[in-house]
Design a protein around this motif. Structure first.
Motif, PDB file in Angstrom:
ATOM      1  N   VAL A 129       0.848  -1.193   0.000  1.00 47.70           N
ATOM      2  CA  VAL A 129       0.000   0.000   0.000  1.00 47.70           C
ATOM      3  C   VAL A 129       0.884   1.244   0.000  1.00 47.70           C
ATOM      4  N   ARG A 130       1.977   1.210   0.755  1.00 47.69           N
ATOM      5  CA  ARG A 130       2.902   2.349   0.779  1.00 47.69           C
ATOM      6  C   ARG A 130       3.493   2.608  -0.608  1.00 47.69           C
ATOM      7  N   GLU A 131       3.839   1.524  -1.305  1.00 47.88           N
ATOM      8  CA  GLU A 131       4.416   1.671  -2.643  1.00 47.88           C
ATOM      9  C   GLU A 131       3.412   2.333  -3.601  1.00 47.88           C
ATOM     10  N   GLY A 136       1.365   7.195  -6.425  1.00 46.60           N
ATOM     11  CA  GLY A 136       0.330   8.216  -6.611  1.00 46.60           C
ATOM     12  C   GLY A 136       0.841   9.603  -6.267  1.00 46.60           C
ATOM     13  N   ALA A 137       1.637   9.702  -5.224  1.00 43.50           N
ATOM     14  CA  ALA A 137       2.206  10.995  -4.834  1.00 43.50           C
ATOM     15  C   ALA A 137       3.140  11.523  -5.913  1.00 43.50           C
ATOM     16  N   ARG A 138       3.931  10.623  -6.518  1.00 42.59           N
ATOM     17  CA  ARG A 138       4.815  11.057  -7.603  1.00 42.59           C
ATOM     18  C   ARG A 138       4.004  11.591  -8.782  1.00 42.59           C
ATOM     19  N   VAL A 139       2.932  10.913  -9.114  1.00 43.36           N
ATOM     20  CA  VAL A 139       2.085  11.361 -10.219  1.00 43.36           C
ATOM     21  C   VAL A 139       1.476  12.725  -9.881  1.00 43.36           C
ATOM     22  N   HIS A 143       2.116  16.414 -11.818  1.00 43.86           N
ATOM     23  CA  HIS A 143       0.999  17.163 -12.402  1.00 43.86           C
ATOM     24  C   HIS A 143       0.452  18.183 -11.400  1.00 43.86           C
ATOM     25  N   ARG A 144       1.335  18.755 -10.622  1.00 48.21           N
ATOM     26  CA  ARG A 144       0.953  19.662  -9.541  1.00 48.21           C
ATOM     27  C   ARG A 144       0.160  20.860 -10.056  1.00 48.21           C
ATOM     28  N   ALA A 145       0.617  21.468 -11.138  1.00 46.43           N
ATOM     29  CA  ALA A 145      -0.064  22.665 -11.649  1.00 46.43           C
ATOM     30  C   ALA A 145      -1.486  22.331 -12.068  1.00 46.43           C
TER      31      ALA A 145
END
Length: 166
Positions: A129-131, A136-139, A143-145
């Protein structure tokens, strides 16, 4: 009537030998030329070699043109990407400027609470689940903007609906 050609002086044996040798040499060259023309296999091989060289040159030319076009398209795509990033950043700033201070404060509080919740979940979650969460956090970071623009858009819509109900 025509005159007969003037008679030449009788040739010496040495001159006759030279004429015969000259005639033999010319005849040899003529026979070689005829033999070359008659050698269809050799001529076909020469033609095949010529066509092969032309095809190789054309292939090289086409390959170079394709590489140049690919580079051009890549540069255009990079330029377009930069333009879109700039427009997205501008849109985010415009939306952020329009968001009232209380909403920004709430968003900051929500980010803080979300970060705390993430840490708690990370401490208790199993490794697979952590992986997935890290992925998801990297994605989201990549795509932060876009995510910020979407969040700001949702906030504006929410505020507009809230204002129209009042």
């Amino acid at each position: 009537m025509s005159k007969p050609p003037p008679e030449k002086a009788p040739a010496t044996p040495e001159e006759l030998r030279e004429q015969v040798e000259h005639t033999r040499t010319e005849l040899g060259h003529t026979v070689e030329a005829l033999a070359a023309k008659a050698d269809v296999k050799a001529r076909a091989g020469e033609k095949a070699t010529e066509v092969k060289e032309q095809a190789g040159a054309k292939a090289t030319e086409v390959k170079e043109q394709a590489a140049a076009k690919a580079t051009e398209v890549k540069e255009q795509a990079a330029a377009k990407t930069e333009q879109l990033k700039a427009k997205a950043a501008e849109a985010v700033h415009q939306v952020q400027d329009r968001v009232p201070e209380p909403v920004r404060d709430k968003a900051a509080q929500a980010r803080t609470k979300a970060a705390e919740a993430v840490h708690q979940v990370q401490d208790r979650a199993p490794e697979p689940v952590r992986e997935k969460a890290a992925q998801g956090a990297r994605v989201a970071r990549d795509h932060r903007a876009l995510l910020l623009a979407a969040a700001a858009g949702i906030a504006v819509v929410w505020l507009a609906r809230r204002g129209s109900k009042a």
